[in-house]
Motif scaffolding. Structure first.
Motif, short mmCIF file in Angstrom:
data_model
loop_
_atom_site.label_atom_id
_atom_site.label_comp_id
_atom_site.label_asym_id
_atom_site.label_seq_id
_atom_site.Cartn_x
_atom_site.Cartn_y
_atom_site.Cartn_z
N UNK A 35 9.62 6.39 15.75
CA UNK A 35 8.13 6.91 15.42
C UNK A 35 8.02 6.42 13.95
N UNK A 36 6.82 6.01 13.45
CA UNK A 36 6.78 5.60 11.99
C UNK A 36 6.68 7.15 11.37
N UNK A 37 7.75 7.23 10.29
CA UNK A 37 7.98 8.34 9.60
C UNK A 37 6.77 9.10 8.57
N UNK A 38 6.59 10.22 8.69
CA UNK A 38 5.43 10.65 7.74
C UNK A 38 5.62 10.19 6.36
N UNK A 39 4.95 10.06 5.53
CA UNK A 39 5.14 9.86 4.04
C UNK A 39 4.05 8.92 3.45
N UNK A 40 4.25 8.48 2.06
CA UNK A 40 3.24 7.74 1.47
C UNK A 40 3.86 6.41 1.29
N UNK A 41 3.02 5.44 1.40
CA UNK A 41 3.34 3.80 1.62
C UNK A 41 2.23 3.14 0.77
N UNK A 78 -2.08 -6.01 3.47
CA UNK A 78 -2.78 -6.66 4.45
C UNK A 78 -2.59 -8.40 4.10
N UNK A 79 -2.04 -9.08 4.98
CA UNK A 79 -1.64 -10.55 4.29
C UNK A 79 -2.29 -11.43 5.61
N UNK A 80 -2.85 -12.56 4.97
CA UNK A 80 -3.20 -13.71 5.83
C UNK A 80 -3.03 -15.00 5.25
N UNK A 81 -2.40 -15.86 5.78
CA UNK A 81 -2.13 -17.15 5.37
C UNK A 81 -1.43 -17.23 4.01
N UNK A 82 -0.28 -15.99 4.11
CA UNK A 82 0.41 -16.16 2.76
C UNK A 82 -0.32 -15.28 1.46
N UNK A 83 -1.52 -15.01 1.62
CA UNK A 83 -2.21 -14.40 0.72
C UNK A 83 -2.58 -12.91 0.86
N UNK A 84 -2.35 -12.21 -0.30
CA UNK A 84 -2.74 -10.65 0.07
C UNK A 84 -4.12 -10.46 -0.08
N UNK A 85 -4.63 -9.94 1.15
CA UNK A 85 -6.03 -9.62 1.31
C UNK A 85 -6.33 -8.09 0.71
N UNK A 86 -5.62 -7.26 0.79
CA UNK A 86 -5.75 -5.96 0.45
C UNK A 86 -4.56 -5.13 0.25
N UNK A 87 -4.58 -4.53 -0.82
CA UNK A 87 -3.25 -3.49 -1.03
C UNK A 87 -3.64 -2.30 -1.49
N UNK A 88 -3.43 -1.22 -0.73
CA UNK A 88 -3.69 0.16 -1.23
C UNK A 88 -2.50 1.36 -0.80
N UNK A 89 -2.89 2.21 -1.19
CA UNK A 89 -2.13 3.48 -1.03
C UNK A 89 -2.57 3.99 0.20
N UNK A 90 -1.48 4.17 1.27
CA UNK A 90 -1.82 4.52 2.55
C UNK A 90 -0.75 5.90 2.89
N UNK A 91 -0.86 6.53 4.03
CA UNK A 91 0.19 7.44 4.42
C UNK A 91 0.23 7.53 5.91
N UNK A 92 1.18 8.15 6.40
CA UNK A 92 1.43 8.53 7.66
C UNK A 92 1.47 10.08 7.66
N UNK A 93 0.55 10.76 8.70
CA UNK A 93 0.60 12.10 8.79
C UNK A 93 -0.06 12.49 10.02
N UNK A 94 0.91 13.51 10.58
CA UNK A 94 0.40 13.90 11.81
C UNK A 94 0.57 12.93 12.90
N UNK A 95 1.24 11.95 12.98
CA UNK A 95 1.23 10.68 14.05
C UNK A 95 0.24 9.76 13.71
N UNK A 96 -0.55 9.94 12.37
CA UNK A 96 -1.67 8.84 12.39
C UNK A 96 -1.50 8.19 11.13
N UNK A 97 -1.87 6.88 11.13
CA UNK A 97 -1.95 6.16 9.76
C UNK A 97 -3.48 6.25 9.14
N UNK A 98 -3.22 6.77 7.81
CA UNK A 98 -4.36 7.10 7.06
C UNK A 98 -4.48 6.12 6.07
#
Length: 101
Positions: free
Chosen positions: A18-24, A28-48
């Motif tokens: 399972x993907x472990x809970x925490x802050x990450x 998001x990449x496409x063709x070697x270019x960063x499209x989006x970078x942001x804080x996310x987290x995993x909690x309660x079995x969900x990617x937020x």
């Protein structure tokens, strides 16, 4: 919070990660270019990220369906993070990484 891959034993004794809970940092990449970078987290079995998306466990991590036809795989990198391809309609369009914060 510890970040890594925990092993659970599902039906039939099959190991499931399972993907472990925490802050990450989610990148998001496409063709070697960063499209989006942001804080996310995993909690309660969900990617937020922008919304809350259920994570479906696999032997190496999990996958998330962000919307119909758009899936990202989260494969453990063995160092507490996850990465994998991003699909749209079954075609690889980029990738995602989750790096522990």
């Amino acid at each position: 919070m510890g970040v890594g891959v925990g092993t659970l034993f599902g039906a039939g004794g099959q190991a499931v990660a399972e993907v472990e809970p925490g802050t990450y940092t989610s990148t998001t990449w496409s063709s070697g270019i960063v499209l989006l970078q942001r804080e996310g987290r995993v909690e309660g079995g969900d990617l937020v990220l922008i919304g809350r998306y259920p994570i479906h466990s696999t032997p190496n991590g999990g996958y998330v369906d962000l919307f119909p036809g758009h899936r990202v795989e989260l494969i453990s990198d063995g160092h507490g993070g996850y990465s994998g391809p991003a699909y749209l309609g079954g075609v690889v369009i980029g990738s995602i990484t989750l790096t522990p914060r």
